[in-house]
Design an enzyme around this catalytic site. Structure first.
Site, short mmCIF file in Angstrom:
data_model
loop_
_atom_site.label_atom_id
_atom_site.label_comp_id
_atom_site.label_asym_id
_atom_site.label_seq_id
_atom_site.Cartn_x
_atom_site.Cartn_y
_atom_site.Cartn_z
N HIS A 66 0.83 -1.21 0.00
CA HIS A 66 0.00 0.00 0.00
C HIS A 66 0.87 1.27 0.00
CE1 HIS A 66 -3.07 -2.83 1.99
NE2 HIS A 66 -3.48 -2.59 0.76
N HIS A 67 2.14 1.14 -0.39
CA HIS A 67 2.99 2.35 -0.34
C HIS A 67 2.49 3.40 -1.34
CE1 HIS A 67 4.83 0.56 -3.89
NE2 HIS A 67 5.47 1.69 -4.11
N LYS A 72 -2.81 -2.40 -7.74
CA LYS A 72 -3.24 -2.81 -9.08
C LYS A 72 -2.69 -4.18 -9.41
CE LYS A 72 -4.53 -1.14 -13.34
NZ LYS A 72 -5.39 -2.29 -13.30
N LYS A 96 6.98 -4.50 -10.41
CA LYS A 96 6.75 -4.13 -11.81
C LYS A 96 6.33 -2.67 -11.92
CE LYS A 96 4.72 -7.44 -13.88
NZ LYS A 96 3.78 -8.40 -14.45
N ASP A 101 7.67 3.05 -13.23
CA ASP A 101 7.18 4.32 -12.67
C ASP A 101 5.68 4.50 -12.83
OD1 ASP A 101 9.65 5.24 -11.71
OD2 ASP A 101 10.24 5.89 -13.71
N LYS A 108 -3.05 -8.79 -6.72
CA LYS A 108 -3.42 -9.86 -7.67
C LYS A 108 -4.63 -10.58 -7.15
CE LYS A 108 -1.79 -11.40 -11.56
NZ LYS A 108 -1.07 -10.60 -12.57
N SER A 363 -2.63 0.06 -18.67
CA SER A 363 -3.74 0.10 -17.71
C SER A 363 -3.72 1.42 -16.95
CB SER A 363 -3.61 -1.05 -16.69
OG SER A 363 -4.23 -2.21 -17.19
P1 NAD Z 1 -3.98 -16.20 -21.79
O1 NAD Z 1 -4.88 -17.05 -21.02
O2 NAD Z 1 -4.56 -15.22 -22.76
O3 NAD Z 1 -2.90 -17.07 -22.63
C1 NAD Z 1 -2.09 -18.09 -22.13
C2 NAD Z 1 -1.88 -19.09 -23.26
O4 NAD Z 1 -0.92 -20.07 -22.86
C3 NAD Z 1 -3.17 -19.83 -23.62
O5 NAD Z 1 -3.39 -19.76 -25.02
C4 NAD Z 1 -2.88 -21.26 -23.16
O6 NAD Z 1 -3.55 -22.25 -23.93
C5 NAD Z 1 -1.37 -21.33 -23.32
N1 NAD Z 1 -0.75 -22.40 -22.55
C6 NAD Z 1 -1.13 -22.89 -21.33
N2 NAD Z 1 -0.29 -23.88 -20.95
C7 NAD Z 1 0.61 -24.03 -21.94
C8 NAD Z 1 1.73 -24.89 -22.13
N3 NAD Z 1 2.06 -25.79 -21.22
N4 NAD Z 1 2.45 -24.77 -23.27
C9 NAD Z 1 2.12 -23.85 -24.20
N5 NAD Z 1 1.06 -23.01 -24.09
C10 NAD Z 1 0.33 -23.09 -22.95
O7 NAD Z 1 -3.06 -15.47 -20.72
P2 NAD Z 1 -2.20 -14.16 -20.92
O8 NAD Z 1 -2.99 -13.00 -20.47
O9 NAD Z 1 -1.59 -14.17 -22.29
O10 NAD Z 1 -1.07 -14.39 -19.81
C11 NAD Z 1 0.07 -15.20 -20.07
C12 NAD Z 1 1.13 -14.90 -19.03
O11 NAD Z 1 1.47 -13.51 -19.09
C13 NAD Z 1 0.72 -15.16 -17.58
O12 NAD Z 1 1.86 -15.56 -16.86
C14 NAD Z 1 0.27 -13.79 -17.10
O13 NAD Z 1 0.37 -13.66 -15.70
C15 NAD Z 1 1.27 -12.92 -17.81
N6 NAD Z 1 0.86 -11.52 -17.98
C16 NAD Z 1 -0.30 -11.19 -18.64
C17 NAD Z 1 -0.64 -9.85 -18.83
C18 NAD Z 1 -1.85 -9.41 -19.62
O14 NAD Z 1 -1.98 -8.20 -19.89
N7 NAD Z 1 -2.71 -10.31 -20.05
C19 NAD Z 1 0.18 -8.85 -18.29
C20 NAD Z 1 1.36 -9.21 -17.63
C21 NAD Z 1 1.67 -10.55 -17.49
#
Ligand code: NAD
Length: 471
Positions: A66-67, A72, A96, A101, A108, A363
């Site tokens: 909460h700093h 988010k 992150k 910044d 989460k 965002s």
């Molecule tokens: P998503 O659900 O849209 O996509 C994930 C994809 O990975 C899916 O298509 C799924 O079928 C595939 N997948 C699952 N297991 C797999 C495996 N063993 N081998 C290959 N493919 C596999 O999710 P996303 O939003 O793209 O998020 C993906 C990662 O990025 C997560 O770690 C998430 O925390 C991180 N992330 C997402 C965002 C965002 O804006 N969506 C932002 C920062 C970080």
């Protein structure tokens, strides 16, 4: 992901924090305060099963720091989500935001469901109930805690969240800022859907322009012609793969949960996505060979982009990775024991909390747009265009040489919302990259991940110290 694997994920985040903290000299207690999670809300609620009867759903929201307020972080829908995973991801969000910044603390959320096995109607009921539970406990609000999409969620779920929150807060003028990643018609921002993938592209491009770093891994400068493999073609992976390909790289492997495909001559990302939409899988793509899903991680390539889930590269398989650079598009794709093996092999890791910060950056822009109640560019676009047109006219009459239609269009174009979002994102990813590299130069024994943690911890520590909380 099993409980023990995600316990590993939280341990990994804490170990990485400790490694960075060992280089820093802050008053006792301050580093501990920055490391620990401030509050976790774990709850259960019943939903009526479509076939009859009730099911109890498990859910979490963790507010790591909460700093700065609001906090988010995304909401994850997965049958494997658990408290330690949510805690680890919330902590990563704090660091992150500091790295890029963005003036938020980290958070989460997670709901233990498999969205692929649930009807849209049921998903909507669960999402709305989850939002109502967060509202009751003051765990959501534009100045309190602002969720966003993550694994298994997208604009549709964010729209349900915004609508439910607004029902509980009639007349609250900033209610729409209670969540980001919304569809455009619901207060979303142009470029948010692609933002994380675009940020991954900018980050990879920065690394491939860093001659000092490239010398260490034995790669030439520039993205053009680099062989890249992407694991996971969801929101992050599909856009990252497309931008990286458009940047001139050759995508030699793509992986999804149902299998992977490889072609050393290159795969057309858009065509693969079309093939998957038509057939339900990426395998069987014309001209490519099918390989087991995990084997894509071990393909011969320059850059490997894990963009699916955490802990996919572990002590047990890291020795097989052939890439020179691993670009962590997913959160926590490399476990601590995997990281040690990659380090030993001289592989450079671009850390997740920098590389996938494009999502939270845009965002933040969406939240600013929601609070200001005006689209970026709306006030100035026409004015800019008219000023530029006057300048072009003076140049033409001074030189006597009229510009071509194309040249005039380029010079006169005033910035649209998407132009501003993308340039803000590019600037953010570039500045953060150089800050991390500066931290690494100041502490030469660190890798990029430790340097990124140092950069983040320094910024958070300053905000606690300047508040006068720690002597
Ligand atoms: P998503 O659900 O849209 O996509 C994930 C994809 O990975 C899916 O298509 C799924 O079928 C595939 N997948 C699952 N297991 C797999 C495996 N063993 N081998 C290959 N493919 C596999 O999710 P996303 O939003 O793209 O998020 C993906 C990662 O990025 C997560 O770690 C998430 O925390 C991180 N992330 C997402 C965002 C965002 O804006 N969506 C932002 C920062 C970080």
């Amino acid at each position: 992901m099993s409980d023990s694997q995600s316990q590993g994920f939280l341990d990994t985040v804490n170990q990485n924090f400790d490694a960075a903290a060992s280089f820093l000299d802050y008053p006792p207690g301050l580093l501990e305060q920055i490391k620990v999670c401030n509050s976790v809300y774990k709850f259960r609620f019943p939903v009526r099963r479509e076939g009859g009867g009730y099911e109890v759903i498990e859910a979490w929201r963790a507010e790591h720091s909460h700093h700065k307020l609001p906090v988010k972080g995304g909401i994850r829908y997965s049958p494997d989500v658990n408290e330690d995973e949510v805690l680890a991801l919330a902590a990563l969000m704090t660091f992150k935001c500091a790295i890029v910044d963005v003036p938020f603390g980290g958070a989460k959320g997670g709901i233990k469901i498999d969205p692929r096995k649930i009807s849209v109607e049921q998903l909507e009921r669960i999402t709305r109930r989850y939002t109502a539970e967060l509202t009751k406990k003051n765990f959501i609000g534009p100045g309190i805690d602002v969720p966003a999409p993550d694994y298994g969620t997208g604009p549709r779920e964010m729209s349900w969240i915004a609508d439910t929150y607004a029902q509980f807060h009639p007349g609250e003028i900033d209610a729409i800022g209670c969540v980001t990643g919304k569809p455009l018609s619901q207060g979303g921002i142009r470029g948010r859907k692609e933002a994380t993938g675009r940020g991954v592209f900018f980050g990879v491009r920065e690394a491939l322009a860093d001659t000092e770093l490239l010398k260490q891994v034995g790669l030439s400068a520039g993205l053009a012609g680099k062989r890249v493999v992407v694991q996971g073609l969801g929101n992050v992976g599909s856009h990252a793969a497309r931008f990286i390909q458009e940047g001139g790289a050759v995508i030699v492997g793509l992986s999804e949960w149902e299998g992977a495909i490889a072609n050393p001559k290159g795969l057309d990302v858009a065509a693969v996505m079309k093939h998957r939409a038509a057939t339900g899988k990426i395998t069987g793509f014309p001209g490519a060979i099918d390989i087991p899903s995990e084997d894509a991680l071990f393909l011969d390539c320059d850059v490997l982009v894990p963009a699916a889930l955490e802990n996919v590269i572990r002590g047990a398989n890291a020795a097989r990775v052939k890439a020179k650079i691993v670009a962590e598009a997913a959160n926590g794709p490399i476990a601590a024991d995997g990281d040690a093996v990659l380090r030993q092999k001289g592989i450079c890791v671009i850390p997740d909390m920098y590389l996938n910060a494009g999502g939270v950056t845009v965002s933040y822009f969406e939240w600013l747009k929601n609070l200001s109640h005006v689209r970026f560019g709306r006030m100035e676009k026409r004015f800019e265009e008219m000023s530029a047109a006057r300048m072009v006219k003076s140049i033409e009459s001074a030189t006597g040489k009229p510009l071509s239609d194309n040249e005039r269009k380029l010079l006169i174009h005033g910035a649209e919302e998407e132009d501003l979002v993308n340039s803000g994102l590019e600037e953010t990813m570039s500045v953060a990259w150089h800050q991390i590299r500066d931290a690494q130069r100041k502490h030469p024994k660190t890798d990029l991940r430790t340097a990124a943690f140092i950069s983040a911890i320094d910024k958070i520590a300053v905000s606690y110290l300047e508040l006068g909380i720690f002597p």
